[in-house]
Design a protein around this motif. Structure first.
Motif, PDB file in Angstrom:
ATOM      1  N   ARG A 111       0.860  -1.186   0.000  1.00  0.00           N
ATOM      2  CA  ARG A 111       0.000   0.000   0.000  1.00  0.00           C
ATOM      3  C   ARG A 111       0.905   1.248   0.000  1.00  0.00           C
ATOM      4  O   ARG A 111       1.786   1.332  -0.819  1.00  0.00           O
ATOM      5  N   ASN A 112       0.716   2.173   0.972  1.00  0.00           N
ATOM      6  CA  ASN A 112       1.625   3.335   0.992  1.00  0.00           C
ATOM      7  C   ASN A 112       2.637   3.236   2.133  1.00  0.00           C
ATOM      8  O   ASN A 112       2.971   4.201   2.792  1.00  0.00           O
ATOM      9  N   HIS A 113       3.094   2.008   2.362  1.00  0.00           N
ATOM     10  CA  HIS A 113       4.121   1.755   3.370  1.00  0.00           C
ATOM     11  C   HIS A 113       5.335   1.132   2.685  1.00  0.00           C
ATOM     12  O   HIS A 113       5.170   0.244   1.855  1.00  0.00           O
ATOM     13  N   VAL A 114       6.525   1.569   3.065  1.00  0.00           N
ATOM     14  CA  VAL A 114       7.719   0.913   2.538  1.00  0.00           C
ATOM     15  C   VAL A 114       8.573   0.410   3.709  1.00  0.00           C
ATOM     16  O   VAL A 114       8.801   1.116   4.683  1.00  0.00           O
ATOM     17  N   PHE A 115       8.970  -0.861   3.602  1.00  0.00           N
ATOM     18  CA  PHE A 115       9.805  -1.503   4.626  1.00  0.00           C
ATOM     19  C   PHE A 115      11.217  -1.493   4.071  1.00  0.00           C
ATOM     20  O   PHE A 115      11.504  -2.172   3.076  1.00  0.00           O
ATOM     21  N   THR A 116      12.059  -0.678   4.676  1.00  0.00           N
ATOM     22  CA  THR A 116      13.327  -0.357   4.030  1.00  0.00           C
ATOM     23  C   THR A 116      14.500  -1.196   4.516  1.00  0.00           C
ATOM     24  O   THR A 116      15.617  -1.001   4.049  1.00  0.00           O
ATOM     25  N   GLY A 117      14.252  -2.153   5.437  1.00  0.00           N
ATOM     26  CA  GLY A 117      15.363  -2.963   5.936  1.00  0.00           C
ATOM     27  C   GLY A 117      16.471  -2.060   6.426  1.00  0.00           C
ATOM     28  O   GLY A 117      16.221  -1.064   7.118  1.00  0.00           O
ATOM     29  N   ASP A 118      17.717  -2.365   6.042  1.00  0.00           N
ATOM     30  CA  ASP A 118      18.841  -1.517   6.448  1.00  0.00           C
ATOM     31  C   ASP A 118      19.307  -0.631   5.295  1.00  0.00           C
ATOM     32  O   ASP A 118      20.438  -0.165   5.273  1.00  0.00           O
ATOM     33  N   THR A 119      18.429  -0.417   4.319  1.00  0.00           N
ATOM     34  CA  THR A 119      18.766   0.504   3.228  1.00  0.00           C
ATOM     35  C   THR A 119      18.630   1.934   3.736  1.00  0.00           C
ATOM     36  O   THR A 119      19.610   2.680   3.815  1.00  0.00           O
ATOM     37  N   LEU A 120      17.410   2.301   4.129  1.00  0.00           N
ATOM     38  CA  LEU A 120      17.156   3.649   4.657  1.00  0.00           C
ATOM     39  C   LEU A 120      16.698   3.514   6.096  1.00  0.00           C
ATOM     40  O   LEU A 120      15.725   2.811   6.382  1.00  0.00           O
ATOM     41  N   LEU A 121      17.402   4.162   7.004  1.00  0.00           N
ATOM     42  CA  LEU A 121      16.987   4.193   8.412  1.00  0.00           C
ATOM     43  C   LEU A 121      16.470   5.608   8.694  1.00  0.00           C
ATOM     44  O   LEU A 121      16.659   6.527   7.895  1.00  0.00           O
ATOM     45  N   ILE A 122      15.835   5.800   9.833  1.00  0.00           N
ATOM     46  CA  ILE A 122      15.325   7.138  10.150  1.00  0.00           C
ATOM     47  C   ILE A 122      16.524   8.035  10.482  1.00  0.00           C
ATOM     48  O   ILE A 122      17.316   7.728  11.371  1.00  0.00           O
ATOM     49  N   GLY A 123      16.694   9.079   9.712  1.00  0.00           N
ATOM     50  CA  GLY A 123      17.837   9.972   9.915  1.00  0.00           C
ATOM     51  C   GLY A 123      19.173   9.290   9.696  1.00  0.00           C
ATOM     52  O   GLY A 123      20.203   9.750  10.194  1.00  0.00           O
ATOM     53  N   GLY A 124      19.188   8.209   8.950  1.00  0.00           N
ATOM     54  CA  GLY A 124      20.449   7.486   8.727  1.00  0.00           C
ATOM     55  C   GLY A 124      20.294   6.480   7.608  1.00  0.00           C
ATOM     56  O   GLY A 124      19.342   6.528   6.810  1.00  0.00           O
ATOM     57  N   CYS A 125      21.204   5.532   7.549  1.00  0.00           N
ATOM     58  CA  CYS A 125      21.122   4.465   6.553  1.00  0.00           C
ATOM     59  C   CYS A 125      21.989   3.320   7.028  1.00  0.00           C
ATOM     60  O   CYS A 125      22.775   3.483   7.961  1.00  0.00           O
ATOM     61  N   GLY A 126      21.829   2.158   6.400  1.00  0.00           N
ATOM     62  CA  GLY A 126      22.652   1.014   6.767  1.00  0.00           C
ATOM     63  C   GLY A 126      24.106   1.271   6.406  1.00  0.00           C
ATOM     64  O   GLY A 126      24.409   2.037   5.488  1.00  0.00           O
TER      65      GLY A 126
END
Ligand SMILES: N[C@@H](CCC(=O)N[C@@H](CS)C(=O)NCC(=O)O)C(=O)O
Ligand SMILES: [Fe+2]
Length: 371
Positions: A123-138
């Protein structure tokens, strides 16, 4: 509709459960081994049937419970094709979808944290794993990571989603739960206003310590968390010797001979997902034995085993010979002459005697097939 978000404090990992409210079919993303009882309880309390266990990547910091969820709950396993997770019968490619009831989850290949990493859109949710973190990234400094690939995955795949898409990360180390694409575009300090070259140089200068559990976690996650070395401890209680509660233990060879002679019905109590990843026994009737803590009933088992037996004796097979004993006991209570096949389909995974166990069905030259 929102996903259920669950947190593992030891690794700061988020696990997500999504479900179709009508059919109650559910999908779990990035389940954590130590949290399996919690996750099974959540499924039970919401009246959900787990149809998929999905990984965003092969994790370096914790071990997945996906393999055990396949055994206990019958979930099918899906993982990104580029991650080398051989136990997942469904190897996901870009834009593949996984259906659960009327709902579906779409795979987006977002390499960078690892080469195979994926994000998932529902739907309009994306599960980003460790690609995009909140205020950061993997991080991109191990496991085939690439800062340049990560930059492109975030800016050219994730940041092209609508701004109001909710971002559900694989981890948060500061207690934040979710964000939006619009917010991350404007405020993520690793990315906002930064060129690819500047991002790459920042990522390459981080000098983070190695994850504490990486040496144990990566190999375990390549087999969906089914660790051979701790098989006995993690997956099963020690097998008890045959007792009066079922007819007895038989070798795989004897079971096959009985089945060939029509003297017994071969019953495979593994789940469909397990058969898909390791192999099928020709002619065996599938009657899954699913049981987890707190589960009142093993749904459908009594009716299915009666139908399989039709008054004949049954010989029961599982992965290692634990569930088949439990199932043989139940069948005995129903008045069926039920035998357990020693050491199941796998026995010791190396096919050698191990902690008193022998190689199972597939190491003995007995017939079996993949798919
Ligand atoms: N201290 C943690 C480190 C975990 C870690 O490195 N996590 C990876 C994801 S598997 C990461 O990319 N972290 C991003 C960050 O720390 O900013 C551990 O030992 O497990
Ligand atoms: Fe990771």
């Amino acid at each position: 509709m929102k996903p259920l978000q669950l947190f593992d404090p030891a690794s700061s990992t988020y696990t997500y459960i999504l479900f179709d409210p009508v059919s109650r079919d559910a999908l779990i993303i990035d389940p954590v081994d130590e949290q399996i009882d919690r996750d099974l309880a959540v499924l039970r309390d919401h009246g959900l049937r787990l149809v998929w266990a999905v990984e965003t990547h092969a994790h370096a910091d914790h071990i997945t419970s996906a393999g055990r969820l396949a055994e206990l709950a019958g979930a099918r396993l899906a993982a990104p094709a580029g991650c080398g997770i051989g136990t997942a019968a469904t190897q996901l490619q870009q834009d593949d979808t996984l259906s659960f009831g009327q709902e579906s989850l779409r795979a987006l290949h977002t390499p960078g944290h690892t080469a195979g990493s994926m994000s998932f859109l529902w739907r309009n949710h994306v599960f980003t794993g460790d690609t995009l973190l909140i205020g950061g990234c993997g991080r991109t400094d191990f496991q085939s990571g690439s800062a340049a690939d990560l930059y492109r995955s975030i800016t050219e795949v994730l940041f092209r989603l609508p701004d109001d898409t909710t971002v559900w990360p694989g981890h948060d180390y500061q207690g934040r739960t979710h964000s939006t694409i619009g917010h991350e575009k404007l405020h993520n300090p690793r990315l906002a206003g930064r060129s690819e070259a500047a991002f790459v140089s920042l990522m390459n200068s981080l000098q983070l310590p190695r994850p504490r559990r990486i040496d144990e976690a990566v190999p375990a996650n390549l087999t969906s968390g089914l660790r051979h070395d701790v098989d006995g401890a993690a997956l099963m209680q020690p097998r008890e010797v045959a007792d009066a509660s079922y007819a007895g233990d038989v070798s795989p060879q004897l079971a096959w001979a009985w089945a060939q002679a029509g003297e017994a019905v071969l019953v495979d109590v593994r789940t469909d997902a397990e058969r898909e990843w390791v192999g099928f026994v020709p002619g065996a009737v599938a009657v899954a034995w699913k049981q987890w803590p707190g589960m009142a009933l093993n749904p459908g088992f009594d009716e299915q085993i009666r139908a399989a037996s039709q008054g004949r004796k049954v010989v029961l097979l599982c992965r290692s010979g634990v569930r088949s004993v439990a199932a043989a006991r139940r069948a005995t209570q129903l008045g069926i002459e039920a035998y357990n096949i020693l050491d199941g389909f796998e026995g010791d995974p190396d096919g050698q005697a191990h902690r008193g166990r022998q190689g199972g069905w597939r190491f003995l030259g007995l017939p079996w097939r993949q798919n």
